[in-house]
Design a protein around this motif. Structure first.
Motif, PDB file in Angstrom:
ATOM      1  N   ALA A  55     -28.079  -2.219 -56.854  1.00 52.64           N
ATOM      2  CA  ALA A  55     -27.421  -2.478 -58.134  1.00 52.64           C
ATOM      3  C   ALA A  55     -26.776  -1.206 -58.668  1.00 52.64           C
ATOM      4  N   VAL A  56     -27.476  -0.086 -58.538  1.00 54.26           N
ATOM      5  CA  VAL A  56     -26.923   1.198 -58.982  1.00 54.26           C
ATOM      6  C   VAL A  56     -25.674   1.539 -58.166  1.00 54.26           C
ATOM      7  N   LYS A 110     -22.529   8.662 -67.814  1.00 47.18           N
ATOM      8  CA  LYS A 110     -23.244   9.767 -68.452  1.00 47.18           C
ATOM      9  C   LYS A 110     -23.517  10.926 -67.502  1.00 47.18           C
ATOM     10  N   VAL A 111     -23.380  10.687 -66.217  1.00 49.64           N
ATOM     11  CA  VAL A 111     -23.668  11.738 -65.240  1.00 49.64           C
ATOM     12  C   VAL A 111     -22.479  12.676 -65.103  1.00 49.64           C
ATOM     13  N   THR A 112     -22.740  13.960 -65.338  1.00 53.31           N
ATOM     14  CA  THR A 112     -21.706  14.980 -65.134  1.00 53.31           C
ATOM     15  C   THR A 112     -21.817  15.483 -63.699  1.00 53.31           C
ATOM     16  N   GLY A 153     -21.344   6.371 -51.593  1.00 56.86           N
ATOM     17  CA  GLY A 153     -21.547   7.014 -50.297  1.00 56.86           C
ATOM     18  C   GLY A 153     -22.141   8.408 -50.412  1.00 56.86           C
ATOM     19  N   ASN A 154     -22.315   8.891 -51.629  1.00 57.48           N
ATOM     20  CA  ASN A 154     -22.864  10.224 -51.868  1.00 57.48           C
ATOM     21  C   ASN A 154     -24.299  10.095 -52.368  1.00 57.48           C
ATOM     22  N   PRO A 155     -25.304  10.333 -51.512  1.00 54.49           N
ATOM     23  CA  PRO A 155     -26.707  10.163 -51.912  1.00 54.49           C
ATOM     24  C   PRO A 155     -27.105  11.001 -53.131  1.00 54.49           C
ATOM     25  N   GLU A 156     -26.552  12.190 -53.242  1.00 55.32           N
ATOM     26  CA  GLU A 156     -26.898  13.059 -54.373  1.00 55.32           C
ATOM     27  C   GLU A 156     -26.441  12.449 -55.691  1.00 55.32           C
ATOM     28  N   VAL A 216     -25.792   9.228 -56.210  1.00 54.69           N
ATOM     29  CA  VAL A 216     -26.565   7.995 -56.415  1.00 54.69           C
ATOM     30  C   VAL A 216     -27.923   8.317 -57.029  1.00 54.69           C
ATOM     31  N   HIS A 217     -28.564   9.375 -56.549  1.00 55.55           N
ATOM     32  CA  HIS A 217     -29.866   9.776 -57.097  1.00 55.55           C
ATOM     33  C   HIS A 217     -29.743  10.145 -58.579  1.00 55.55           C
ATOM     34  N   GLN A 218     -28.703  10.889 -58.915  1.00 55.16           N
ATOM     35  CA  GLN A 218     -28.526  11.293 -60.309  1.00 55.16           C
ATOM     36  C   GLN A 218     -28.271  10.090 -61.204  1.00 55.16           C
ATOM     37  N   VAL A 219     -27.511   9.136 -60.704  1.00 53.44           N
ATOM     38  CA  VAL A 219     -27.258   7.927 -61.494  1.00 53.44           C
ATOM     39  C   VAL A 219     -28.531   7.100 -61.630  1.00 53.44           C
TER      40      VAL A 219
END
Length: 246
Positions: free
Chosen positions: A157-158, A183-185, A193-196, A198-201
């Motif tokens: 979902a994210v 909200k993620v800068t 496709g970017n795991p980093e 996705v983790h922050q989101v």
């Protein structure tokens, strides 16, 4: 005339072997009796036990339960007995808001039994009017002392919210998660496709959900301000089974 019977040695051996061996069903039953772990816990959480706990103590039991889950040391429980003992009432200690993802078995992740926790699930673990009402019931009416918003890595979902997917009712659902994306800068690749990213989101979504709970439920906000409950967030790591509290 005397009848003669011919006994073939190979068949005789097979017959004797079959007679001496137990039936498959008997073998399975015997093995199950030996291998099946003895149920250690039959009791369920009582009102007195729940009321004696503080929110911090409940959060600590979650952390300890997750450690057992990670170490494959989950408490053996007699679920049949627990079902019967919760028929007349329930006194859960917490409300957990989780994603619907089948890979996140909430009770197991925290080594909880029947009657221990309320669990609300929706893709992307966001909050809406229905879930807020459920949380208010769980805490104000039923007496739970912790609200835990549980996100998880590799959340579909994210990822879909990041890519701004449009499909039927999923479009409206993902609109609840989009604010967490915005909200993620982040200066790099802002795609699924970017795991980093996705983790922050994922973490941002958990925090945004907590903000929405406080903003849209005066009941829960007042309970938190007075110390009756705690509202916390965490992220489940699918690679290890570990839950990290934010």
């Amino acid at each position: 005339m005397t009848k003669k019977f011919l006994i073939i040695p190979g068949l005789a051996l097979a017959f004797l072997t079959a007679c001496n061996n137990p039936k498959p069903s008997e073998t399975s039953a015997n093995e199950s009796a030996v291998e099946r772990p003895r149920a250690l816990v039959q009791e369920v959480l009582t009102k007195e036990q729940r009321d004696a706990l503080t929110p911090d103590q409940i959060i600590q039991t979650f952390k300890e339960g997750n450690e057992r889950f990670v170490n494959n040391d989950i408490t053996a429980r007699d679920h049949s007995a627990q079902v019967r003992k919760t028929t007349s009432g329930q006194f859960p200690k917490a409300v957990v808001l989780s994603c619907i993802d089948s890979r996140v078995p909430v009770e197991d992740v925290f080594d909880r039994g029947i009657g221990d926790i309320f669990v609300g699930r929706v893709a992307g673990n966001f909050v809406n009017e229905d879930l807020l009402g459920s949380m208010e019931f769980g805490c104000k009416v039923a007496g739970a002392k912790v609200i835990l918003v549980l996100g998880h890595e590799h959340c579909g979902a994210v990822k879909s919210a990041i890519d701004d997917v449009k499909l039927g009712n999923i479009t409206a659902m993902l609109s609840k998660i989009r604010p967490a994306v915005e909200k993620v800068t982040y200066e790099g690749d802002r795609t699924s496709g970017n795991p980093e990213f996705v983790h922050q989101v994922c973490e941002s979504n958990v925090k945004n959900t907590i903000e929405q709970i406080r903003q849209n439920s005066p009941i829960l906000k007042e309970m938190e301000d007075s110390g009756q409950i705690k509202i916390v967030g965490a992220v489940y790591d699918m690679d290890t089974g570990e839950v990290t509290f934010l």
